[in-house]
Design a protein around this motif. Structure first.
Motif, PDB file in Angstrom:
ATOM      1  N   ASN A 260      -4.752   7.600   3.586  1.00  0.00           N
ATOM      2  CA  ASN A 260      -5.388   7.868   2.401  1.00  0.00           C
ATOM      3  C   ASN A 260      -6.066   6.754   1.603  1.00  0.00           C
ATOM      4  OD1 ASN A 260      -4.898  10.500   3.149  1.00  0.00           O
ATOM      5  ND2 ASN A 260      -3.120  10.943   1.972  1.00  0.00           N
ATOM      6  N   ASP A 261      -5.331   5.809   1.483  1.00  0.00           N
ATOM      7  CA  ASP A 261      -5.820   4.423   0.768  1.00  0.00           C
ATOM      8  C   ASP A 261      -6.865   3.766   1.717  1.00  0.00           C
ATOM      9  OD1 ASP A 261      -5.434   2.562  -1.658  1.00  0.00           O
ATOM     10  OD2 ASP A 261      -5.559   1.129   0.323  1.00  0.00           O
TER      11      ASP A 261
ATOM     12  N   TYR B 252      -1.262  -2.516   6.274  1.00  0.00           N
ATOM     13  CA  TYR B 252      -0.430  -1.926   5.152  1.00  0.00           C
ATOM     14  C   TYR B 252       0.988  -2.197   5.300  1.00  0.00           C
ATOM     15  CZ  TYR B 252      -4.838   0.437   3.300  1.00  0.00           C
ATOM     16  OH  TYR B 252      -5.902   0.628   2.769  1.00  0.00           O
TER      17      TYR B 252
ATOM     18  N   LYS C  53      -1.220  -4.756   1.076  1.00  0.00           N
ATOM     19  CA  LYS C  53      -2.347  -4.697   1.961  1.00  0.00           C
ATOM     20  C   LYS C  53      -3.041  -5.837   2.215  1.00  0.00           C
ATOM     21  CE  LYS C  53      -6.738  -2.273   1.838  1.00  0.00           C
ATOM     22  NZ  LYS C  53      -7.602  -1.518   1.007  1.00  0.00           N
TER      23      LYS C  53
ATOM     24  N   ILE D 203       2.771   2.126  -1.135  1.00  0.00           N
ATOM     25  CA  ILE D 203       2.133   1.058  -0.543  1.00  0.00           C
ATOM     26  C   ILE D 203       2.491  -0.393  -1.371  1.00  0.00           C
ATOM     27  CG2 ILE D 203       0.024  -0.361  -0.452  1.00  0.00           C
ATOM     28  CD1 ILE D 203      -1.313   2.691  -0.374  1.00  0.00           C
TER      29      ILE D 203
ATOM     30  N   PRO E  23     -10.036   7.533   2.266  1.00  0.00           N
ATOM     31  CA  PRO E  23      -9.553   8.644   1.465  1.00  0.00           C
ATOM     32  C   PRO E  23     -10.077   9.967   2.141  1.00  0.00           C
ATOM     33  CG  PRO E  23     -10.387   7.063  -0.018  1.00  0.00           C
ATOM     34  CD  PRO E  23     -10.585   6.659   1.500  1.00  0.00           C
TER      35      PRO E  23
END
Length: 141
Positions: free
Chosen positions: A64-65, A129, A140, A137, A68
């Motif tokens: 999702n990071d 990640y 990264k 998180i 997205p």
């Protein structure tokens, strides 16, 4: 003063669910019934890929990071075909690894343009990640 409050409320309400990020979830689409009728489930999943609860949470947070939900869906021209390819989740190989039992997972996205730009050779373009089992998180690169 009252008009400004009213204007602010109208703008806030007009944003709807997107302001609170509820609108980012896309419900899965179901295939047409003629395709559904042909599906036969396997007797065993022994040869499949297996990820368990905390790994799923870590993978979802990283995905999702990185890309997205509802990301780039705009039309692209041939000139930016590689950019379009890199905006699609299915254009990446995903590796997830938990080196020991400390609830930290490492998730790596590696581009695989073979589906949408097979003639292009790309070095880099992915991400790595570190994510904890709660989906936070940690780092990264």
């Amino acid at each position: 003063m009252g008009r400004w409050v009213a204007l602010a409320m109208v703008l806030l309400v007009s944003q709807g669910c997107s302001l609170f990020r509820y609108g980012l979830y896309r419900k899965a689409e179901w295939a047409p019934s003629e395709l559904v009728a042909r599906v036969r489930f396997p007797e065993s999943y022994d040869l499949g890929a297996h990820i368990e609860g905390p790994s799923v949470v870590a993978l979802q947070a990283a995905l999702n990071d990185f890309l997205p939900p509802g990301g780039s869906t705009s039309a692209h021209t041939d000139d930016d075909r590689v950019a379009r390819c890199l905006s699609l989740r299915e254009s990446f190989r995903v590796s997830i690894w938990q080196p020991n039992d400390n609830n930290i997972f490492f998730v790596r996205f590696t581009p695989d343009l073979s589906r949408c730009a097979p003639e292009v050779t790309l070095s880099g373009g992915g991400a790595e990640y570190a994510v904890d089992a709660e989906g936070r998180i940690l780092a990264k690169r």
